[in-house]
Design a protein around this motif. Structure first.
Motif, short mmCIF file in Angstrom:
data_model
loop_
_atom_site.label_atom_id
_atom_site.label_comp_id
_atom_site.label_asym_id
_atom_site.label_seq_id
_atom_site.Cartn_x
_atom_site.Cartn_y
_atom_site.Cartn_z
N SER A 142 -5.83 -5.41 -10.72
CA SER A 142 -5.25 -4.10 -10.45
C SER A 142 -6.33 -3.13 -9.99
O SER A 142 -7.54 -3.38 -10.14
CB SER A 142 -4.55 -3.54 -11.70
OG SER A 142 -5.48 -3.29 -12.74
N ILE A 178 -4.49 -7.47 -3.33
CA ILE A 178 -4.85 -6.06 -3.17
C ILE A 178 -6.10 -5.95 -2.31
O ILE A 178 -7.15 -6.52 -2.62
CB ILE A 178 -5.08 -5.41 -4.54
CG1 ILE A 178 -3.79 -5.44 -5.37
CG2 ILE A 178 -5.59 -3.99 -4.39
CD1 ILE A 178 -3.97 -4.98 -6.81
N THR A 214 0.85 -1.18 0.00
CA THR A 214 0.00 0.00 0.00
C THR A 214 0.89 1.23 0.00
O THR A 214 2.08 1.15 0.32
CB THR A 214 -0.90 0.05 1.25
OG1 THR A 214 -0.08 0.07 2.42
CG2 THR A 214 -1.82 -1.17 1.31
N LYS A 215 0.32 2.36 -0.34
CA LYS A 215 1.11 3.59 -0.25
C LYS A 215 1.31 3.91 1.24
O LYS A 215 0.44 3.65 2.07
CB LYS A 215 0.45 4.74 -0.98
CG LYS A 215 -0.82 5.27 -0.35
CD LYS A 215 -1.31 6.48 -1.14
CE LYS A 215 -2.53 7.13 -0.48
NZ LYS A 215 -3.00 8.30 -1.23
N ASN A 273 -2.09 0.32 -8.70
CA ASN A 273 -1.64 -0.87 -7.98
C ASN A 273 -1.94 -2.09 -8.85
O ASN A 273 -3.11 -2.43 -9.05
CB ASN A 273 -2.35 -0.97 -6.63
CG ASN A 273 -1.65 -1.91 -5.67
OD1 ASN A 273 -0.70 -2.59 -6.03
ND2 ASN A 273 -2.13 -1.98 -4.44
N LEU A 285 3.31 -0.69 -7.52
CA LEU A 285 2.43 0.31 -6.91
C LEU A 285 3.04 1.69 -7.08
O LEU A 285 4.24 1.86 -6.86
CB LEU A 285 2.20 0.00 -5.43
CG LEU A 285 1.29 0.97 -4.65
CD1 LEU A 285 0.51 0.20 -3.59
CD2 LEU A 285 2.09 2.08 -3.96
N GLN A 304 4.44 -7.27 -8.46
CA GLN A 304 3.50 -6.21 -8.13
C GLN A 304 4.17 -4.86 -8.26
O GLN A 304 5.33 -4.69 -7.85
CB GLN A 304 2.93 -6.39 -6.73
CG GLN A 304 1.82 -5.39 -6.39
CD GLN A 304 1.06 -5.76 -5.13
OE1 GLN A 304 1.32 -6.78 -4.51
NE2 GLN A 304 0.09 -4.94 -4.74
N GLN A 316 -1.01 -6.23 -9.80
CA GLN A 316 -0.44 -7.46 -9.26
C GLN A 316 -0.68 -8.60 -10.25
O GLN A 316 -1.79 -8.77 -10.77
CB GLN A 316 -1.08 -7.78 -7.91
CG GLN A 316 -0.41 -8.92 -7.15
CD GLN A 316 -1.04 -9.13 -5.78
OE1 GLN A 316 -2.26 -9.27 -5.66
NE2 GLN A 316 -0.23 -9.10 -4.74
#
Length: 635
Positions: A558, A374, A61-62, A579, A605, A603, A581
């Protein structure tokens, strides 16, 4: 011995010999292949899956703005081991805000630390504060090697709850421990409080205070402790924040992203099954009667949703006609279209196609080691702006807020929180509904199959418009909300139903406008989302026999989200998240148990917002990260 007797004995001997050498009677048919996609468990891992040490799981995650900084203080919410808890009431504790760092706080973060040793399925868990859900997660799926993980969620939006004392905290995590499922979940929950920001002097500090953070254009505060991180993230105080001072005070509340003044839970009466509504079929509606303050000027409904049982893979379900025609025992049907909707007094008030989150035991659990799918650890919520409906709600009477899932089968867990902003300058406001234009969803279905092979296509389109005015102490404003989404889904079977391809594309856009009494558009916010999914799963009998199947899996999904905010004076702010994957692998399974296997995962991001830019690229194989590249530089 006579000749005839000798011949008779020889004949009997030969017939017995030939009988013992003859082919056995027809063996029973092999067991059917596992359902695709399915839910599997890693049972007592063989040498090919053993690590010798506990596995750390992560979700990409961010980063939160508070990551890497020291909280001002913390409060422990719960420490508990969830063993054989299925059918038991939620675990409860009591919450009060910290005395060592009282409010106001700039940020509050919920931190969950969890671990488990032993074989176990993935489980859903929820956390409620005074009946309002503040966190929903899916556990990692551990095995005898053991596993642990940490999840952090920004819960600042629940500030009005977090300031109150002696609130009940409830945590639901239904788990089963027996001879085969031996894993218990050890969970620590804490709230981390951050007060480190100090006010920046401004010639117009009052306007700055109201408008800077609300447009997301300029940080209202700065912190000495955060300076290094701001430089690392490339954060720059923007000139747009200064321009936002041109906006009038009367419009400020409608730009606000500050926490609501009041939160009303739209959840079930607390009971053993938890506070969420359990949706079993499309006609089920979770209802909560509420009465809101007469000076409410803005209302946003935040919806929590997760799918389980026969609908865990709803986006891959065939129609019932296919199941009936082939005399299949599965009940995972009713087609592959699901739509979560909300209503106000029975009137449709918005809907969303949920993100198809793949849980940690789904399709192939080896794909989600050590990086989970995700949204798995922090399930997304969905916001519905109900401000246009205040003309119905502001009459001092009780009104019903409803939650449902179109075409659902058992079972879905849904509940919501109604966030309310109050007009502090008035004890009551006037409001009216202008428009609730919500035509029925346009949906088309096409099914072509012969025996177990075939394809099923679904296309759906919905456009809704809602508008209403609110006359407050600061002026008369009209809120307009436009919601559109488009769905394409294809489910294909080949090789007598043992090979399955699922492709789904979802595009959604929400636009919110605030218009003055003179017709001037004061603000506009547009959020666009795309979340495609492609899944391939095929099974064939293993040469090992004994009901063992080789299952090959491929999952590509995604989430792309962009947000654009604008104001009448030209001020604007944007943010984006991408994001993606891609995972593939195989496993040997018997029934629902994984005996061996292999998996790869890639992945990527990237995000950009008022705090700067961030990107991360991760590669994993055989349950280990083999590449991890982070970057805080904006392209």
């Amino acid at each position: 011995m006579s000749l005839s007797l000798s011949l008779l004995l020889l004949s009997l001997s030969l017939s017995t010999t030939f009988a013992s050498l003859s082919l056995p009677s027809a063996s029973p048919p092999p067991p059917p292949p596992p359902p695709l996609p399915g839910r599997f468990i890693k049972s007592n891992p063989p040498l090919s899956l053993r690590r010798g040490s506990p596995q750390q799981y992560i979700e990409l995650t961010k980063p939160l703005p508070t990551d890497g900084t020291t909280p001002s203080c913390s409060v422990t919410l719960l420490r508990h081991t969830f063993a054989n808890t299925a059918g038991s009431p939620p675990v409860a504790s009591t919450y009060s805000p910290p005395t060592t760092c009282p409010p106001p706080w700039h940020s509050v973060v919920l931190e969950m630390r969890a671990s488990s040793d032993g074989d176990q399925y993935d489980r859903v868990a929820g956390v409620w504060l005074d009946g309002a859900e503040i966190f929903r997660t899916i556990t990692a799926e551990p095995d005898a090697n053991g596993g642990f993980w940490t999840v952090r969620k920004n819960v600042t939006r629940y500030d009005s709850l977090l300031r109150r004392s002696n609130l009940t905290v409830t945590v639901m995590l239904e788990n089963v421990v027996d001879d085969e499922l031996t894993g218990a979940y050890n969970v620590d929950l804490a709230l981390l409080y951050y007060q480190n920001y100090i006010s920046v002097p401004s010639s117009r500090d009052s306007d700055h205070h109201k408008l800077g953070p609300k447009l997301g254009l300029l940080k209202e505060y700065r912190s000495v402790d955060f300076d290094n991180r701001e430089r690392k993230l490339g954060f720059i105080d923007g000139e747009l924040g200064v321009e936002s001072e041109k906006l009038t005070d009367s419009a400020s509340m409608y730009y606000s992203t500050t926490p609501a003044d009041l939160i009303i839970p739209i959840s079930n009466v607390p009971k053993e099954e938890g506070s969420w509504f359990r949706i079993e079929k499309g006609s089920d509606i979770g209802l909560r009667e509420i009465q809101i303050p007469l000076n409410t000027s803005k209302a946003v409904l935040e919806v929590y949703v997760s799918f389980h049982g026969d609908d865990e893979f709803w986006y891959s379900n065939p129609p019932d006609a296919y199941i009936k025609k082939n005399n299949l025992t599965t009940v995972r049907g009713n087609g592959a279209y699901r739509e979560v909707f909300v209503s106000v007094d029975g009137i449709f008030a918005g809907s969303v196609i949920p993100l198809p989150v793949v849980y940690t035991g789904g399709v192939n659990p080896l794909l989600w080691e050590p990086v989970v799918g995700i949204g798995s650890f922090n399930l997304p919520t969905y916001d519905f702006d109900l401000t246009p409906f205040l003309g119905m709600l502001l009459d001092g009477k009780s009104h019903a807020i409803g939650l449902g899932v179109v075409d659902s089968i058992p079972f879905w867990l849904v509940d919501a929180n109604l966030h309310l902003w109050l007009d502090q300058g008035s004890s009551a406001v006037q409001a009216g509904v202008v428009n609730t234009q919500a035509p029925a969803v346009e949906i088309r279905r096409d099914a072509k199959f012969q025996h177990l092979d075939g394809s099923f296509k679904i296309g759906a389109l919905r456009s809704s418009q809602f508008s209403g005015w609110v006359k407050t102490s600061e002026g008369n404003f009209t809120t307009q909300v436009f919601v559109d989404f488009k769905v394409k889904n294809t489910v294909s079977f080949k090789r007598k139903g043992t090979s399955k391809l699922v492709q789904q594309k979802v595009q959604a856009q929400t636009e919110r406008r605030v218009v003055s009494e003179m017709g001037l558009m004061l603000s506009q916010k547009i959020i666009k989302r795309k979340y495609p999914l492609k899944m391939i799963a095929q099974a064939r009998p293993s040469r090992l026999g004994g009901g063992i199947y080789l299952v090959e899996t491929n999952v590509s999904h995604s989430l792309t989200e962009t947000s654009d905010c604008g104001a009448a004076d030209g001020a604007s702010a944007t943010s984006s998240l991408r994001n993606k994957q891609f995972s593939w692998g195989w496993m040997m399974v018997k029934d629902q148990f994984v005996l061996s296997g292999f998996a790869n995962m890639n992945q990527t991001l990237s995000s950009k917002d008022e705090f700067g830019c961030f990107s991360r690229i991760v590669r994993a194989t055989k349950g280990r990260i083999i590449g991890d590249l982070k970057n805080f530089t904006c392209p």
